[in-house]
Design a protein around this motif. Structure first.
Motif, mmCIF file in Angstrom:
data_model
loop_
_atom_site.group_PDB
_atom_site.id
_atom_site.type_symbol
_atom_site.label_atom_id
_atom_site.label_comp_id
_atom_site.label_asym_id
_atom_site.label_seq_id
_atom_site.Cartn_x
_atom_site.Cartn_y
_atom_site.Cartn_z
ATOM 1 N N THR A 90 0.625 -1.252 0.121
ATOM 2 C CA THR A 90 -0.310 0.214 -0.240
ATOM 3 C C THR A 90 1.057 1.154 0.133
ATOM 4 N N ALA A 91 2.145 1.258 0.401
ATOM 5 C CA ALA A 91 2.442 2.292 0.634
ATOM 6 C C ALA A 91 3.251 2.609 -1.096
ATOM 7 N N ALA A 92 3.735 1.331 -1.405
ATOM 8 C CA ALA A 92 4.492 1.720 -2.762
ATOM 9 C C ALA A 92 3.323 2.480 -4.025
ATOM 10 N N HIS A 93 1.739 1.229 -3.488
ATOM 11 C CA HIS A 93 0.865 1.514 -4.711
ATOM 12 C C HIS A 93 0.069 0.952 -3.884
ATOM 13 N N PRO A 94 -1.009 3.161 -3.555
ATOM 14 C CA PRO A 94 -2.020 3.326 -2.582
ATOM 15 C C PRO A 94 -2.980 2.844 -3.467
ATOM 16 N N GLU A 95 -3.120 3.142 -4.677
ATOM 17 C CA GLU A 95 -3.932 3.373 -5.495
ATOM 18 C C GLU A 95 -4.406 1.355 -5.672
ATOM 19 N N VAL A 96 -3.647 0.178 -5.649
ATOM 20 C CA VAL A 96 -4.128 -0.430 -6.387
ATOM 21 C C VAL A 96 -5.210 -1.204 -4.807
ATOM 22 N N ARG A 97 -5.816 -1.808 -5.020
ATOM 23 C CA ARG A 97 -6.411 -2.542 -3.859
ATOM 24 C C ARG A 97 -6.735 -4.309 -3.834
ATOM 25 N N VAL A 98 -6.664 -4.698 -2.281
ATOM 26 C CA VAL A 98 -6.432 -5.833 -1.936
ATOM 27 C C VAL A 98 -7.419 -6.710 -1.579
ATOM 28 N N TRP A 99 -7.901 -7.511 -2.377
ATOM 29 C CA TRP A 99 -8.558 -9.037 -1.783
ATOM 30 C C TRP A 99 -7.319 -10.033 -1.020
ATOM 31 N N THR A 100 -8.022 -10.585 -0.205
ATOM 32 C CA THR A 100 -7.586 -12.064 0.803
ATOM 33 C C THR A 100 -8.475 -12.344 1.820
ATOM 34 N N ALA A 101 -8.451 -13.681 1.970
ATOM 35 C CA ALA A 101 -8.531 -14.718 2.388
ATOM 36 C C ALA A 101 -8.381 -14.676 4.254
ATOM 37 N N ALA A 102 -7.764 -13.531 4.340
ATOM 38 C CA ALA A 102 -6.949 -13.747 5.594
ATOM 39 C C ALA A 102 -5.659 -13.023 5.791
ATOM 40 N N ILE A 103 -5.617 -11.988 7.262
ATOM 41 C CA ILE A 103 -4.653 -11.315 7.546
ATOM 42 C C ILE A 103 -3.969 -11.961 8.652
ATOM 43 N N ASP A 104 -2.475 -12.653 8.441
ATOM 44 C CA ASP A 104 -1.858 -13.768 9.835
ATOM 45 C C ASP A 104 -1.000 -12.267 10.359
ATOM 46 N N ASP A 105 -0.114 -13.170 10.968
ATOM 47 C CA ASP A 105 0.043 -12.465 12.507
ATOM 48 C C ASP A 105 1.433 -11.468 11.770
ATOM 49 N N HIS A 106 2.119 -12.426 11.961
ATOM 50 C CA HIS A 106 3.199 -11.814 10.773
ATOM 51 C C HIS A 106 4.369 -12.879 10.382
ATOM 52 N N LEU A 107 5.855 -11.466 9.630
ATOM 53 C CA LEU A 107 6.833 -12.705 9.334
ATOM 54 C C LEU A 107 7.447 -12.837 10.116
ATOM 55 N N ASN A 108 8.498 -14.378 9.196
ATOM 56 C CA ASN A 108 9.499 -15.291 10.533
ATOM 57 C C ASN A 108 10.634 -14.676 9.549
ATOM 58 N N ASP A 109 11.776 -14.736 9.925
ATOM 59 C CA ASP A 109 13.039 -14.418 9.999
ATOM 60 C C ASP A 109 13.766 -14.822 8.426
ATOM 61 N N HIS A 110 12.938 -15.372 7.839
ATOM 62 C CA HIS A 110 12.867 -16.249 6.557
ATOM 63 C C HIS A 110 11.969 -15.991 5.115
ATOM 64 N N GLY A 111 11.340 -14.922 5.151
ATOM 65 C CA GLY A 111 10.108 -14.162 5.259
ATOM 66 C C GLY A 111 8.821 -15.048 5.297
ATOM 67 N N TYR A 112 8.729 -16.009 5.418
ATOM 68 C CA TYR A 112 7.436 -17.097 5.475
ATOM 69 C C TYR A 112 6.277 -16.368 6.321
ATOM 70 N N ILE A 113 5.124 -15.997 6.171
ATOM 71 C CA ILE A 113 4.289 -15.933 6.823
ATOM 72 C C ILE A 113 3.801 -16.880 8.373
ATOM 73 N N VAL A 114 3.413 -16.039 9.177
ATOM 74 C CA VAL A 114 2.730 -16.761 10.291
ATOM 75 C C VAL A 114 1.323 -16.625 10.631
ATOM 76 N N PRO A 115 0.424 -17.605 10.889
ATOM 77 C CA PRO A 115 1.012 -19.184 11.042
ATOM 78 C C PRO A 115 0.733 -19.610 9.819
ATOM 79 N N GLY A 116 0.006 -18.763 8.838
ATOM 80 C CA GLY A 116 0.788 -18.738 7.119
ATOM 81 C C GLY A 116 0.459 -21.227 6.596
ATOM 82 N N LEU A 117 0.918 -21.556 6.232
ATOM 83 C CA LEU A 117 0.477 -22.324 5.169
ATOM 84 C C LEU A 117 1.368 -22.756 4.658
ATOM 85 N N GLY A 118 2.371 -21.947 4.529
ATOM 86 C CA GLY A 118 4.080 -23.050 4.018
ATOM 87 C C GLY A 118 4.232 -22.697 2.717
ATOM 88 N N ASP A 119 5.142 -22.970 2.082
ATOM 89 C CA ASP A 119 5.590 -22.441 0.712
ATOM 90 C C ASP A 119 4.260 -22.975 0.070
#
Length: 214
Positions: free
Chosen positions: A176-205
Motif C-alpha cells: 500500500t505504500a508503494a501502490h496506494p491505489e491498488v486495492r487488495v482482496w485476501t482470505a486472511a491477514i495473518d500475524d507476522h513474517l518470520n526471519d525467512h520471510g514466511y507468513i506465520v501461522p501461514g501454510l508454508g510455501d
C-alpha cells in the motif's frame, strides 16, 4: 460477507472461503488436495474481486419475448498470475470468467536478499484499457507483488487489483505504500513474517505444496 480491516484491503470472510483455507493450512493436506482447494478458493475470490464490475443493458431475445438485460461492459479483464504459485488460482478464476485475458509474470524470490527477480513477462498489448487482477497466493514481504505491479504499470496498466490467499501485515504495509491505489482482496491477514520471510501461522510455501516440491 466482507470485512474491511485495513484501508484498501478486503478480507473475504465467507464461510466457504474460511473453511477451505483452514483445510489448506493443515500440513497433512495432500498435494492434490491443496491444489484443488486453491483452485476452488480462486473461484470464490474472483467472485468477490469482480463484484463491482460495470454493466450495461443489452437487448436479447428470451424464449418468450425481447428484453433488456445487463451484461459486463467494456473490454474483458486481464488475470495476471505471478509465476509459479499464482497459476494455482488461475483455473478457478477462468472457470468463472472464461473470456478473461491472461498475463504471465515470472518472478522468483532470491533466497538471500528476498528481493524479486524477473525471468518472464508477457501481457496483452492493450493492457492499459483493461482491469488487471494480479494474483499470488501469498502477500508476504510484498517484494514480488510490488515488482509485478511496477512492471504492469510500465506497460501502461492503470486499473490494477491484487488478490491473494494470505497476507502479512508487513506485506500489506509495503504494497500500500508503494501502490496506494491498488486495492487488495485476501482470505486472511495473518500475524507476522518470520526471519525467512514466511507468513506465520501461514501454510508454508504455496508453490512447493501445490506442485509437490517440498
Amino acid at each position: 460477507m466482507q470485512d474491511v480491516t485495513h484501508k484498501g484491503v478486503t478480507v473475504v470472510s465467507h464461510p466457504l472461503v474460511q473453511h477451505k483455507l483452514t483445510l489448506m493450512r493443515d500440513k497433512s493436506r495432500s498435494t492434490k488436495g491443496f491444489r484443488q482447494l486453491l483452485n476452488e478458493i480462486g473461484m470464490l475470490l474472483a467472485y468477490e474481486v469482480t463484484r463491482d464490475l460495470p454493466t450495461e443493458l443489452v437487448e436479447i431475445e428470451t424464449p418468450l419475448t425481447t428484453t433488456m438485460a445487463p451484461m459486463i461492459a467494456g473490454k474483458k479483464l486481464v488475470l495476471a498470475p505471478i509465476l509459479r504459485a499464482g497459476v494455482g488460482f488461475l483455473d478457478g478464476m477462468l472457470s468463472l470468467v472464461p473470456s478473461a485475458r491472461v498475463a504471465h509474470i515470472g518472478l522468483y524470490r532470491d533466497p538471500d536478499t528476498l528481493t524479486a527477480v524477473e525471468y518472464y513477462f508477457k501481457a496483452p498489448s492493450d493492457i492499459a484499457d483493461r482491469l488487471v487482477i494480479v494474483v499470488d497466493p501469498m502477500l508476504a514481504t510484498a517484494n514480488s507483488a510490488v515488482a509485478a505491479i511496477d512492471r504492469l504499470k510500465e506497460r501502461g496498466a492503470k486499473d490494477i487489483r491484487f488478490v491473494c490467499l494470505l497476507a502479512a501485515p508487513e506485506g500489506i504495509a509495503r504494497l500500500t505504500a508503494a501502490h496506494p491505489e491498488v486495492r487488495v482482496w485476501t482470505a486472511a491477514i495473518d500475524d507476522h513474517l518470520n526471519d525467512h520471510g514466511y507468513i506465520v501461522p501461514g501454510l508454508g510455501d504455496a508453490g512447493d505444496r501445490m506442485y509437490g516440491t517440498r
